[in-house]
Design a protein around this motif. Structure first.
Motif, PDB file in Angstrom:
ATOM      1  N   ARG A 183       6.989  -1.974   2.795  1.00 31.69           N
ATOM      2  CA  ARG A 183       7.960  -2.124   1.709  1.00 31.69           C
ATOM      3  C   ARG A 183       9.376  -1.747   2.122  1.00 31.69           C
ATOM      4  O   ARG A 183      10.298  -1.795   1.311  1.00 31.69           O
ATOM      5  N   SER A 215       2.675  -8.400   1.025  1.00 33.69           N
ATOM      6  CA  SER A 215       1.440  -7.966   0.372  1.00 33.69           C
ATOM      7  C   SER A 215       0.204  -8.520   1.076  1.00 33.69           C
ATOM      8  O   SER A 215      -0.809  -7.827   1.218  1.00 33.69           O
ATOM      9  N   GLY A 225      -0.487  -4.481  -3.285  1.00 33.19           N
ATOM     10  CA  GLY A 225       0.782  -4.649  -2.583  1.00 33.19           C
ATOM     11  C   GLY A 225       1.788  -5.452  -3.391  1.00 33.19           C
ATOM     12  O   GLY A 225       2.988  -5.176  -3.348  1.00 33.19           O
ATOM     13  N   ILE A 226       1.294  -6.446  -4.121  1.00 32.49           N
ATOM     14  CA  ILE A 226       2.194  -7.233  -4.971  1.00 32.49           C
ATOM     15  C   ILE A 226       2.786  -6.353  -6.072  1.00 32.49           C
ATOM     16  O   ILE A 226       3.991  -6.417  -6.369  1.00 32.49           O
TER      17      ILE A 226
END
Length: 278
Positions: free
Chosen positions: A170, A191, A239-240
């Motif tokens: 990120r 992601s 992750g999204i």
């Protein structure tokens, strides 16, 4: 004699075109050498940026293998890997803002992170109070005494797991991907790679978690494939969500809060779940 007015010399401002064709100015570094280096990186063009992005992905593959195959200690591998990635990103011209670490975004990111922690804590509390979902928290890896659980939640997970993964996916990878793609593509791309990052650790999940083990027990030789596939899908979706928090807040601290909540609170509530199941 009339004094001559000298021309005011202004530093050149670097500009960079996004994939949308929008031209944005880069913040002017204070040191001339750094400024010239960034301008040289911009002049090298898209192939050089693509090569740098590929180098980051290959580095992440190496770190994953070092952790889960070679057994290197994550308590030093995580911080060293995170610092190396950040140093490479800065050397390649990424700004602190592109890395989600700009000072003016810290407070907003922390607020988002604390809000997510509160939501996850409430969901976990409900989960362990309901007998039908309590087994999901009975992970033998975290059947720990209270002191061990606190050490795991507040030291081992943040230093050995969260630091590297958040900086990698990120922050650094996010910044490099943003040079090639639109924002939704950055979120999805980082992601998917985050999900694939969990292939190796997922191979031990079927025997470590009672709920997962019972869910795939009837699949025979395909049990491990189901566990790995499910883990990759679940972590990619996570992750999204973390990427969306990062996008909305502009800060890495928002996704760090979510990551800590889902992992570390899982350990703490797992201790309580084992006591309730006893």
């Amino acid at each position: 004699m009339e004094a001559m007015s000298l021309p005011v010399l202004r530093p050149a401002v670097a500009v960079e075109s996004s994939p949308d064709g929008v031209v944005t100015s880069l913040p002017e570094p204070g040191h001339d050498a750094v400024r010239r280096h960034r301008l040289a990186l911009i002049a090298r063009g898209r192939p050089a940026r693509l090569a740098a992005t590929v180098a980051v992905v290959l580095t992440l593959v190496g770190l994953n293998v070092a952790d889960h195959v070679l057994g290197w200690d994550t308590m030093w591998l995580g911080p060293v890997g995170a610092l190396a990635l950040l140093a490479f990103a800065r050397w390649q011209g990424l700004t602190w803002h592109q890395l989600g670490l700009a000072r003016h975004t810290h407070a907003r990111g922390i607020r988002w992170g604390l809000g997510v922690i509160a939501v996850v804590a409430f969901v976990y509390l409900v989960g362990i109070l309901l007998p039908s979902t309590r087994t999901a928290f009975l992970d033998v890896r975290y059947h720990l005494p209270p002191a061990g659980a606190l050490l795991t939640a507040f030291v081992m997970i943040p230093v050995g797991t969260i630091l590297l993964e958040e900086v990698a996916f990120r922050s650094v990878l996010w910044g490099f991907l943003s040079r090639h793609a639109r924002m939704w593509q950055v979120v999805v791309g980082s992601s998917v790679l985050f999900g694939l990052w969990h292939v190796l650790p997922a191979m031990a999940s079927a025997t470590g978690n009672a709920a997962i083990g019972s869910a795939v027990s009837g699949l025979g030789p395909f049990a491990k494939v189901a566990v790995v596939g499910g883990t990759v899908l679940f972590t990619a979706l996570g992750g999204i969500l973390a990427g969306e928090l990062r996008r909305r807040s502009g800060s890495l601290f928002a996704s760090v809060g979510m990551h800590w909540a889902t992992n570390a609170l899982g350990v703490l509530f797992g201790v309580l779940a084992w006591r309730l199941a006893a």
